[in-house]
Design a protein around this motif. Structure first.
Motif, short mmCIF file in Angstrom:
data_model
loop_
_atom_site.label_atom_id
_atom_site.label_comp_id
_atom_site.label_asym_id
_atom_site.label_seq_id
_atom_site.Cartn_x
_atom_site.Cartn_y
_atom_site.Cartn_z
N LYS A 50 94.01 50.04 60.82
CA LYS A 50 94.37 50.61 62.12
C LYS A 50 95.69 51.37 62.02
CE LYS A 50 94.81 49.37 67.01
NZ LYS A 50 93.59 50.07 67.47
N PHE A 51 96.64 50.80 61.29
CA PHE A 51 97.93 51.48 61.11
C PHE A 51 97.80 52.65 60.14
CE2 PHE A 51 99.44 47.29 62.58
CZ PHE A 51 100.22 47.71 63.64
N LYS A 52 97.02 52.48 59.09
CA LYS A 52 96.82 53.58 58.14
C LYS A 52 96.19 54.80 58.81
CE LYS A 52 96.44 51.27 53.63
NZ LYS A 52 95.53 51.00 52.49
N SER A 53 95.28 54.55 59.76
CA SER A 53 94.61 55.66 60.44
C SER A 53 95.58 56.53 61.23
CB SER A 53 93.51 55.13 61.37
OG SER A 53 94.09 54.42 62.46
N ARG A 54 96.74 55.96 61.56
CA ARG A 54 97.77 56.71 62.30
C ARG A 54 98.86 57.23 61.37
NH1 ARG A 54 96.58 58.30 67.55
NH2 ARG A 54 95.12 56.79 68.42
N GLY A 55 98.67 57.06 60.07
CA GLY A 55 99.67 57.52 59.13
C GLY A 55 100.94 56.70 59.13
N ILE A 56 100.83 55.43 59.54
CA ILE A 56 101.99 54.54 59.60
C ILE A 56 102.08 53.74 58.30
CG2 ILE A 56 103.03 52.59 60.82
CD1 ILE A 56 101.60 53.59 63.35
N ASP A 57 103.22 53.82 57.64
CA ASP A 57 103.44 53.09 56.40
C ASP A 57 103.89 51.66 56.71
OD1 ASP A 57 102.85 55.33 54.85
OD2 ASP A 57 104.92 56.05 54.92
N ILE A 58 103.32 50.72 55.99
CA ILE A 58 103.68 49.31 56.14
C ILE A 58 104.51 48.93 54.92
CG2 ILE A 58 102.83 46.95 56.36
CD1 ILE A 58 100.27 48.11 57.55
N ASN A 59 105.79 48.60 55.15
CA ASN A 59 106.69 48.28 54.06
C ASN A 59 106.78 46.79 53.76
OD1 ASN A 59 107.48 51.04 53.83
ND2 ASN A 59 108.83 50.77 55.59
N ALA A 60 106.52 45.97 54.74
CA ALA A 60 106.61 44.52 54.54
C ALA A 60 105.72 43.82 55.56
CB ALA A 60 108.05 44.04 54.68
N ILE A 61 105.19 42.68 55.15
CA ILE A 61 104.35 41.86 56.03
C ILE A 61 104.87 40.44 56.00
CG2 ILE A 61 102.03 41.02 56.52
CD1 ILE A 61 100.90 43.39 55.08
N LYS A 62 105.01 39.85 57.18
CA LYS A 62 105.44 38.46 57.27
C LYS A 62 104.36 37.67 57.98
CE LYS A 62 109.30 35.49 58.61
NZ LYS A 62 110.64 35.42 59.26
N PHE A 63 103.86 36.61 57.32
CA PHE A 63 102.77 35.80 57.86
C PHE A 63 103.24 34.38 58.12
CE2 PHE A 63 100.07 38.87 55.44
CZ PHE A 63 99.27 39.29 56.48
N ASP A 64 102.57 33.73 59.08
CA ASP A 64 102.62 32.27 59.12
C ASP A 64 101.89 31.76 57.87
OD1 ASP A 64 103.85 32.42 61.53
OD2 ASP A 64 102.10 31.88 62.72
N ARG A 65 102.24 30.58 57.44
CA ARG A 65 101.60 30.04 56.23
C ARG A 65 100.24 29.43 56.57
NH1 ARG A 65 103.29 29.40 51.12
NH2 ARG A 65 105.39 30.09 51.69
N GLU A 66 99.33 30.31 56.94
CA GLU A 66 97.95 29.90 57.20
C GLU A 66 97.19 29.89 55.88
OE1 GLU A 66 96.33 28.93 59.81
OE2 GLU A 66 97.65 29.42 61.50
N PRO A 67 96.44 28.82 55.58
CA PRO A 67 95.68 28.77 54.33
C PRO A 67 94.72 29.94 54.16
CG PRO A 67 95.76 26.61 55.35
CD PRO A 67 96.35 27.56 56.34
N ALA A 68 94.08 30.37 55.26
CA ALA A 68 93.12 31.47 55.17
C ALA A 68 93.82 32.79 54.80
CB ALA A 68 92.38 31.64 56.49
N ILE A 69 95.00 33.02 55.35
CA ILE A 69 95.76 34.23 55.02
C ILE A 69 96.26 34.16 53.58
CG2 ILE A 69 97.80 35.58 55.58
CD1 ILE A 69 95.65 35.85 57.64
N ASN A 70 96.75 33.01 53.19
CA ASN A 70 97.25 32.84 51.82
C ASN A 70 96.15 33.08 50.80
OD1 ASN A 70 99.40 32.30 50.08
ND2 ASN A 70 98.81 30.16 49.86
#
Length: 257
Positions: free
Chosen positions: A43-63
Protein backbone atom coordinates in the motif's frame (compact mmCIF):
# COMPACT_ATOMS: atom_id res chain seq x y z
CA UNK A 1 -2.92 -7.07 16.12
CA UNK A 2 -6.25 -6.16 17.66
CA UNK A 3 -9.64 -7.88 17.65
CA UNK A 4 -13.22 -6.62 17.80
CA UNK A 5 -15.89 -9.24 18.46
CA UNK A 6 -13.58 -11.94 17.16
CA UNK A 7 -12.62 -10.11 13.95
CA UNK A 8 -8.95 -9.17 13.83
CA UNK A 9 -6.80 -6.65 12.00
CA UNK A 10 -3.13 -5.79 11.73
CA UNK A 11 -2.71 -2.08 12.46
CA UNK A 12 0.24 -0.03 11.20
CA UNK A 13 1.02 3.64 11.74
CA UNK A 14 3.33 5.48 9.31
CA UNK A 15 5.46 8.21 10.87
CA UNK A 16 5.74 11.14 10.64
CA UNK A 17 2.50 11.41 8.61
CA UNK A 18 0.59 9.44 11.28
CA UNK A 19 -1.31 7.55 8.57
CA UNK A 20 -3.13 4.44 9.83
CA UNK A 21 -3.45 1.24 7.78
CA UNK A 22 -5.55 -1.72 8.87
CA UNK A 23 -5.36 -5.11 7.16
CA UNK A 24 -8.00 -7.67 8.21
CA UNK A 25 -6.76 -11.03 9.51
CA UNK A 26 -8.78 -13.99 10.74
CA UNK A 27 -6.06 -15.40 12.99
CA UNK A 28 -2.62 -14.65 14.36
CA UNK A 29 -1.06 -17.54 12.43
CA UNK A 30 2.01 -16.87 10.28
CA UNK A 31 0.30 -17.21 6.87
CA UNK A 32 -2.44 -14.59 7.34
CA UNK A 33 -0.01 -12.35 9.24
CA UNK A 34 2.48 -12.42 6.36
CA UNK A 35 -0.22 -11.52 3.83
CA UNK A 36 -1.40 -8.65 6.01
CA UNK A 37 2.14 -7.28 6.43
CA UNK A 38 2.93 -7.52 2.71
CA UNK A 39 -0.43 -5.95 1.86
CA UNK A 40 0.44 -3.00 4.11
CA UNK A 41 3.93 -2.65 2.60
CA UNK A 42 2.51 -2.70 -0.94
CA UNK A 43 0.00 0.00 0.00
CA UNK A 44 2.85 2.38 0.82
CA UNK A 45 4.92 1.28 -2.18
CA UNK A 46 2.00 2.06 -4.49
CA UNK A 47 2.25 5.69 -3.36
CA UNK A 48 6.01 5.84 -3.82
CA UNK A 49 6.60 6.03 -0.06
CA UNK A 50 9.92 4.63 1.13
CA UNK A 51 9.93 2.61 4.34
CA UNK A 52 13.21 3.05 6.22
CA UNK A 53 12.41 1.20 9.43
CA UNK A 54 9.70 -1.02 10.87
CA UNK A 55 8.94 -1.52 14.54
CA UNK A 56 6.77 -4.47 15.57
CA UNK A 57 5.30 -5.86 18.74
CA UNK A 58 6.96 -9.19 19.42
CA UNK A 59 4.15 -11.26 17.95
CA UNK A 60 5.23 -14.84 17.09
CA UNK A 61 3.38 -14.68 13.75
CA UNK A 62 5.19 -11.48 12.74
CA UNK A 63 8.54 -12.82 13.90
CA UNK A 64 7.97 -15.91 11.74
CA UNK A 65 7.57 -13.73 8.63
CA UNK A 66 10.65 -11.59 9.26
CA UNK A 67 12.61 -13.08 6.36
CA UNK A 68 9.80 -12.36 3.89
CA UNK A 69 9.57 -8.80 5.18
CA UNK A 70 13.32 -8.28 4.78
CA UNK A 71 13.12 -9.56 1.20
CA UNK A 72 10.22 -7.22 0.45
CA UNK A 73 12.09 -4.05 1.38
CA UNK A 74 15.53 -2.98 2.64
CA UNK A 75 14.40 -1.54 5.96
CA UNK A 76 15.65 -1.79 9.51
CA UNK A 77 13.37 -4.10 11.51
CA UNK A 78 13.03 -3.61 15.26
CA UNK A 79 11.09 -5.81 17.67
CA UNK A 80 9.84 -4.68 21.06
CA UNK A 81 10.73 -6.54 24.24
CA UNK A 82 9.05 -9.88 24.86
CA UNK A 83 6.29 -8.40 27.00
CA UNK A 84 6.36 -4.91 25.50
CA UNK A 85 4.02 -3.18 23.04
CA UNK A 86 4.56 -0.49 20.43
CA UNK A 87 2.87 2.48 22.17
CA UNK A 88 1.74 4.44 19.08
CA UNK A 89 0.14 1.39 17.43
CA UNK A 90 -1.35 0.33 20.76
CA UNK A 91 -2.95 3.74 21.31
CA UNK A 92 -4.39 3.90 17.79
CA UNK A 93 -5.72 0.34 18.02
CA UNK A 94 -7.49 1.24 21.24
CA UNK A 95 -8.95 4.39 19.65
CA UNK A 96 -10.24 2.52 16.59
CA UNK A 97 -11.69 -0.24 18.78
CA UNK A 98 -13.58 2.35 20.82
CA UNK A 99 -14.87 4.02 17.63
CA UNK A 100 -16.07 0.69 16.24
CA UNK A 101 -17.87 -0.24 19.45
CA UNK A 102 -19.44 3.23 19.70
CA UNK A 103 -20.83 3.00 16.16
CA UNK A 104 -22.10 -0.54 16.77
CA UNK A 105 -23.92 0.58 19.91
CA UNK A 106 -25.63 3.43 18.03
CA UNK A 107 -26.93 1.38 15.07
CA UNK A 108 -30.53 0.10 15.03
CA UNK A 109 -29.43 -3.36 13.84
CA UNK A 110 -26.88 -5.95 14.90
CA UNK A 111 -23.60 -5.65 12.99
CA UNK A 112 -22.97 -9.08 11.51
CA UNK A 113 -19.51 -10.56 11.71
CA UNK A 114 -19.10 -10.19 7.94
CA UNK A 115 -19.33 -6.39 8.31
CA UNK A 116 -17.04 -5.79 11.28
CA UNK A 117 -13.95 -5.81 9.03
CA UNK A 118 -15.54 -3.07 6.91
CA UNK A 119 -16.42 -1.11 10.05
CA UNK A 120 -12.78 -1.33 11.22
CA UNK A 121 -11.65 0.10 7.86
CA UNK A 122 -14.30 2.83 8.11
CA UNK A 123 -13.07 3.82 11.59
CA UNK A 124 -9.45 3.90 10.39
CA UNK A 125 -10.34 6.14 7.45
CA UNK A 126 -12.23 8.48 9.75
CA UNK A 127 -9.13 8.71 11.96
CA UNK A 128 -7.01 9.51 8.90
CA UNK A 129 -9.27 12.44 7.97
CA UNK A 130 -8.71 14.11 11.35
CA UNK A 131 -5.75 16.28 12.25
CA UNK A 132 -3.40 15.32 15.07
CA UNK A 133 -1.17 17.28 17.42
CA UNK A 134 1.84 15.83 15.55
CA UNK A 135 0.89 17.58 12.28
CA UNK A 136 0.53 21.24 11.26
CA UNK A 137 -2.89 22.75 11.76
CA UNK A 138 -5.33 21.83 9.00
CA UNK A 139 -3.20 18.96 7.65
CA UNK A 140 -4.50 15.39 7.90
CA UNK A 141 -2.75 12.02 7.55
CA UNK A 142 -4.96 11.20 4.56
CA UNK A 143 -3.81 14.34 2.77
CA UNK A 144 -0.15 13.52 3.37
CA UNK A 145 -0.63 9.94 2.14
CA UNK A 146 -2.59 10.75 -1.02
CA UNK A 147 -1.08 14.18 -1.76
CA UNK A 148 -4.59 15.65 -2.08
CA UNK A 149 -7.04 17.38 0.21
CA UNK A 150 -9.77 15.04 1.38
CA UNK A 151 -13.15 15.80 -0.21
CA UNK A 152 -15.43 15.96 2.81
CA UNK A 153 -18.47 15.99 0.53
CA UNK A 154 -17.49 12.39 -0.22
CA UNK A 155 -15.95 11.38 3.10
CA UNK A 156 -18.92 12.61 5.16
CA UNK A 157 -21.65 11.98 2.60
CA UNK A 158 -22.89 8.99 4.60
CA UNK A 159 -22.13 7.23 7.83
CA UNK A 160 -21.52 3.53 8.33
CA UNK A 161 -24.89 1.78 8.47
CA UNK A 162 -26.92 4.43 6.64
CA UNK A 163 -29.73 2.94 4.54
CA UNK A 164 -30.81 3.98 1.06
CA UNK A 165 -31.14 3.05 -2.60
CA UNK A 166 -27.99 2.51 -4.66
CA UNK A 167 -28.33 3.23 -8.37
CA UNK A 168 -27.19 0.69 -10.94
CA UNK A 169 -24.36 1.76 -13.25
CA UNK A 170 -26.43 1.02 -16.37
CA UNK A 171 -30.14 1.76 -16.76
CA UNK A 172 -32.59 1.50 -19.63
CA UNK A 173 -35.98 2.95 -20.54
CA UNK A 174 -37.71 -0.32 -19.64
CA UNK A 175 -39.35 -1.27 -16.36
CA UNK A 176 -36.13 -2.95 -15.22
CA UNK A 177 -35.14 -2.25 -11.62
CA UNK A 178 -32.87 0.80 -11.41
CA UNK A 179 -31.97 0.85 -7.72
CA UNK A 180 -31.51 -1.64 -4.91
CA UNK A 181 -31.62 -1.34 -1.14
CA UNK A 182 -28.17 -1.05 0.42
CA UNK A 183 -26.34 -0.21 3.63
CA UNK A 184 -23.47 2.30 3.39
CA UNK A 185 -20.10 0.94 4.56
CA UNK A 186 -17.13 3.21 3.73
CA UNK A 187 -15.57 5.44 1.06
CA UNK A 188 -13.49 3.65 -1.57
CA UNK A 189 -11.02 6.51 -1.90
CA UNK A 190 -11.05 6.76 -5.71
CA UNK A 191 -11.37 9.95 -7.76
CA UNK A 192 -15.00 9.17 -8.62
CA UNK A 193 -16.01 9.40 -4.97
CA UNK A 194 -17.46 5.88 -4.82
CA UNK A 195 -18.57 4.12 -1.66
CA UNK A 196 -18.86 0.48 -0.71
CA UNK A 197 -22.31 -0.78 0.21
CA UNK A 198 -23.90 -3.98 1.44
CA UNK A 199 -26.47 -5.09 -1.13
CA UNK A 200 -29.43 -6.31 0.92
CA UNK A 201 -30.72 -8.51 -1.91
CA UNK A 202 -27.53 -10.46 -2.54
CA UNK A 203 -25.87 -9.95 0.88
CA UNK A 204 -22.67 -9.06 -0.97
CA UNK A 205 -20.53 -5.94 -0.94
CA UNK A 206 -20.80 -3.73 -4.00
CA UNK A 207 -19.26 -0.43 -5.14
CA UNK A 208 -21.51 2.42 -6.27
CA UNK A 209 -21.15 6.11 -7.08
CA UNK A 210 -24.81 7.11 -6.73
CA UNK A 211 -26.75 6.45 -3.55
CA UNK A 212 -29.89 8.10 -2.20
CA UNK A 213 -30.06 7.99 1.60
CA UNK A 214 -33.46 7.23 3.12
CA UNK A 215 -34.91 6.55 6.58
CA UNK A 216 -34.45 2.91 7.56
CA UNK A 217 -37.77 1.06 7.78
CA UNK A 218 -38.33 -1.64 10.39
CA UNK A 219 -38.51 -4.45 7.81
CA UNK A 220 -34.95 -3.58 6.67
CA UNK A 221 -33.73 -3.77 10.27
CA UNK A 222 -35.40 -7.18 10.63
CA UNK A 223 -33.83 -8.39 7.38
CA UNK A 224 -30.31 -7.37 8.44
CA UNK A 225 -30.74 -9.03 11.83
CA UNK A 226 -31.80 -12.25 10.12
CA UNK A 227 -28.84 -12.41 7.75
CA UNK A 228 -26.99 -15.71 8.11
CA UNK A 229 -23.82 -14.99 6.13
CA UNK A 230 -21.02 -15.07 8.70
CA UNK A 231 -18.11 -15.75 6.36
CA UNK A 232 -16.13 -13.01 4.62
CA UNK A 233 -18.26 -11.89 1.64
CA UNK A 234 -17.33 -11.71 -1.99
CA UNK A 235 -16.74 -8.27 -3.45
CA UNK A 236 -19.03 -7.51 -6.37
CA UNK A 237 -17.52 -5.11 -8.93
CA UNK A 238 -19.40 -3.04 -11.47
CA UNK A 239 -18.54 -3.60 -15.12
CA UNK A 240 -17.54 0.05 -15.42
CA UNK A 241 -15.32 0.20 -12.33
CA UNK A 242 -11.87 1.49 -13.18
CA UNK A 243 -8.79 0.08 -11.49
CA UNK A 244 -5.25 1.42 -11.12
CA UNK A 245 -3.66 2.82 -14.27
CA UNK A 246 -7.07 3.40 -15.85
CA UNK A 247 -7.61 -0.32 -16.48
CA UNK A 248 -11.28 -1.29 -16.56
CA UNK A 249 -12.09 -4.17 -14.23
CA UNK A 250 -14.46 -6.65 -15.97
CA UNK A 251 -17.77 -7.60 -14.40
CA UNK A 252 -17.53 -10.41 -11.91
CA UNK A 253 -16.48 -11.13 -8.39
CA UNK A 254 -13.22 -11.55 -6.55
CA UNK A 255 -12.55 -12.58 -2.99
CA UNK A 256 -12.33 -9.76 -0.50
CA UNK A 257 -8.94 -9.17 1.06
Amino acid sequence: FFFVNGVGALLSVAKPMQFIVVAPVNTKQAGPAKRAVLQTINKFKSRGIDINAIKFDREPAINATREEIERALPAEINMTAATGAEPIAERNARSITNTVRSIMADLPFNVRRMLIGELIKYAARRANTLGTSCLPRGVTPLELFTGQKADMNVELRFGFGDYGQAHFAKVSNTMTQRTTGCIALRPVGNVEGSWKFLNLETEKITTRQRFSAQPMPSDVIDRINKMTRYTMPLVEYDAQQVGSGGKVIPAGRVKAI
